[in-house]
Design an enzyme around this catalytic site. Sequence first.
Site, PDB file in Angstrom:
ATOM      1  N   ASP A  46       0.833  -1.207   0.000  1.00  0.00           N
ATOM      2  CA  ASP A  46       0.000   0.000   0.000  1.00  0.00           C
ATOM      3  C   ASP A  46       0.865   1.253   0.000  1.00  0.00           C
ATOM      4  O   ASP A  46       2.079   1.206   0.276  1.00  0.00           O
ATOM      5  CB  ASP A  46      -0.912  -0.027   1.242  1.00  0.00           C
ATOM      6  CG  ASP A  46      -2.258   0.631   0.989  1.00  0.00           C
ATOM      7  OD1 ASP A  46      -2.349   1.480   0.087  1.00  0.00           O
ATOM      8  OD2 ASP A  46      -3.223   0.298   1.714  1.00  0.00           O
ATOM      9  N   ASP A  75     -10.817   2.029  -3.136  1.00  0.00           N
ATOM     10  CA  ASP A  75     -11.337   1.703  -1.804  1.00  0.00           C
ATOM     11  C   ASP A  75     -12.859   1.696  -1.802  1.00  0.00           C
ATOM     12  O   ASP A  75     -13.476   1.217  -0.845  1.00  0.00           O
ATOM     13  CB  ASP A  75     -10.828   2.727  -0.777  1.00  0.00           C
ATOM     14  CG  ASP A  75      -9.425   2.393  -0.291  1.00  0.00           C
ATOM     15  OD1 ASP A  75      -8.930   1.302  -0.619  1.00  0.00           O
ATOM     16  OD2 ASP A  75      -8.829   3.224   0.414  1.00  0.00           O
TER      17      ASP A  75
HETATM   18  C1  GLA Z   1      -5.700   1.835   2.136  1.00  0.00           C
HETATM   19  C2  GLA Z   1      -6.128   0.660   1.285  1.00  0.00           C
HETATM   20  C3  GLA Z   1      -7.196  -0.113   2.037  1.00  0.00           C
HETATM   21  C4  GLA Z   1      -6.656  -0.573   3.366  1.00  0.00           C
HETATM   22  C5  GLA Z   1      -6.163   0.619   4.172  1.00  0.00           C
HETATM   23  C6  GLA Z   1      -5.467   0.159   5.423  1.00  0.00           C
HETATM   24  O1  GLA Z   1      -6.713   2.768   2.246  1.00  0.00           O
HETATM   25  O2  GLA Z   1      -6.567   1.067   0.037  1.00  0.00           O
HETATM   26  O3  GLA Z   1      -7.625  -1.213   1.261  1.00  0.00           O
HETATM   27  O4  GLA Z   1      -5.615  -1.486   3.154  1.00  0.00           O
HETATM   28  O5  GLA Z   1      -5.265   1.421   3.423  1.00  0.00           O
HETATM   29  O6  GLA Z   1      -5.004   1.200   6.197  1.00  0.00           O
END
Ligand code: GLA
Length: 747
Positions: free
Chosen positions: A483, A553
């Site tokens: 990420d 997301d």
């Molecule tokens: C980002 C990712 C999510 C999740 C969060 C965790 O927003 O896109 O899918 O993994 O971080 O903090």
Amino acid sequence: MKRLQSSLMWTPLIASLAISPVAMSAQGPSDIHYDDASKVFRIDAGGVTYAFGINNVNELQPVYWGRQLSSGDAFPATMTEPPAASFDSPATTTLNEYAGWGGGLYVEPALKVTFPDGNRDLVLHYVSHTIKGNELTIMLEDIDRELFVELHYIVDDATGIVGRSAVIMNKTQTPVMIEGAAAATWSLPRGTDYSLRYLTGRWAAEDNLQKQPIHPGETVLESKRGSTGHQNNPWFAIERGDDSDEDTGNVWFGALAWSGSWRITVEQDQLQQIRVTGGFNPFDFGYKLLPGKQLETPVFYGGYSHHGIGGASRLLHRFELTKIVPEAPSLRPRPVIYNSWEATGFNVDEPGQEALAEKAASIGVERFIMDDGWFGQRKDDHAGLGDWYVNQQKFPHGLKPLIDKVHSLGMDFGLWVEPEMVNPDSNLYRKHPDWVLNFTGRPRTEQRNQLVLNLARQDVRDYVYGFLDNLLSHNQIAFLKWDYNRNWSEPGWPAVALDEQKAVYVDYVRNLYGILRELRAKYPNVEIESCSGGGGRVDLGILGLTDEVWPSDNTDPFDRLRIQDGFTYAYTPGVMMAWVTDSPSWANNRTTSVTYRFLSSMQGSLGVGANLNHWAPEEFATAKELIAAYKGIRETVQHGSLYRLVSPENGSEESVTESVSLDKKQGVLFAFLHSSHMGYPFPRVYLRGLDPKIDYRVTAISGALAKGSPSGASGSYWMSHGVDVDLRGDFQAAAFRFDAAGSNPGH
Ligand code: GLA
């Protein structure tokens, strides 16, 4: 024509980093030819011809890019535009493959430099070329100084997609400052009826497709953020004329393989010619090239289809699956995954994750992924990033018991990491406050309470590689969700000399690619997902080193239809992760059935991210059934040919996609209805891409065809007569598979 093959690499910048060379498949011969008489280079492959010449002033001048011409067709020698006015130098009115800024150029240059004596004039002339297999290399040199540019063209036999990049070489005795370097300029002849498609977005709303006429002037697609960004994606498509649609018409498209700040400009110049220039973003750019050194640009891929925008994206999908992704061309299907993020947030612990893993295994999930929260003092997003040790309170015996449990349930194990970031509340930051991007004495702006580690630094690179190596060598981890949850601010690198600090834009990304390459080499079975707060780092550069991406997301299944539709203009559904999460969705407070959610996610690489502790037995039963059904179609969905039959764009009430396996033995149809109106039935759907001559049996994965529909008919029937889907109500969905008679629908 000579049949050409090559094991040359696709992406020079990545190539020097790639684990193993990607050999050209032998799907069709490409031909690269230089005609001595006309001085024209001609590249033919995959039904496409690309040509340019060395013109009367020794510059490279585009000639043709489009549908393959006859081998007998000869191009005349290229000539600069005649001088029209004292304001219109031929240097600016004549198309140029790769123009230096100098000699009266007013359009976007491909290369802009400053020499230490103050000279900023650069005029690049042809010197020599080599043709080797499917790669053409051309050397250019400034008219006066030993500043060389090596242009690379590499063509894919099957799709005709050309990868272009440049290597800038300083053979002078002094450093040269590079202030802008593109990979390539793509050109199209004069015309006033071109239109441009591109993708825009923001967090949780990625991949909105835009279409606008190309007017005189310039459209800028870019990221100044240090990474690819949600706001624009480094992809474009240009259509000509009004008769271009999903299946017909001329489409030229391109995608830039770079995960740092980038820019693509689309210009219609004063002679109404089109020029698309893309590469490093010249904003805040400065790369000091020492004598004897070189700078390699990213690769800018370009292609052409006369089968409309649908044909263009199918070519790009095929190219990505056969030439870009790390496994290419031997692809395994993406496993069905479970991810804990939406279920447990930061509150992960051993018993909680084990309970979820049991439930996930019971519905047929193949990979269990623990998301954020397992490391350091991570209770929420205020602390812990940078401290990559297992949190003792949450996992008193380390990760092993959980991983063993996951294995005992027949799944493999994946883990979330965010390697490039640090919370100020962490041991790492307390120890190394100088490791973050910053300008001395200036604020360090936090986003999500975190700062960006300067990966361009060797010590930071070593630390990041070191902790990942340690994690992978001590735990049986099959998958990393990598990420990256903010963009850059105050992008300073105070530890190096003033005139080297802006190299951070290049060196950071190179080190990122380098770490990924080294990890892949050492742990060849570990798969990696590129995530950046959803789809903030999706491009052909990162896709060369990661197996899948997280597009957004936003997991609302209705919003996802549109995000997924936009995504597929540039990227294959084979790398597009899509999770079934809880309803109502956090994004819109929208309530949808579990079936609707599954069918939306089954258009890509299927995952589940719901809190299974709250599911009712019926939901488990539906999930189990649909996951089993998905396993019977995923090869087609992930690696087949995608037809966007009805787009969800522009507020459409319906959307329909169809995927057809490469051998045309299976078609898979997904149909979605937002809301019925006035009792109208769902519009008839016309399949595409099937073999007209063979019979296909239709099986419902979910939902039903209209009463009286045949259970089997020829491909020709399904494509010409069409299919009536019985869908009524709000947020309804249905899916069907069409299996060629004789193939096994139970599979
Ligand atoms: C980002 C990712 C999510 C999740 C969060 C965790 O927003 O896109 O899918 O993994 O971080 O903090």
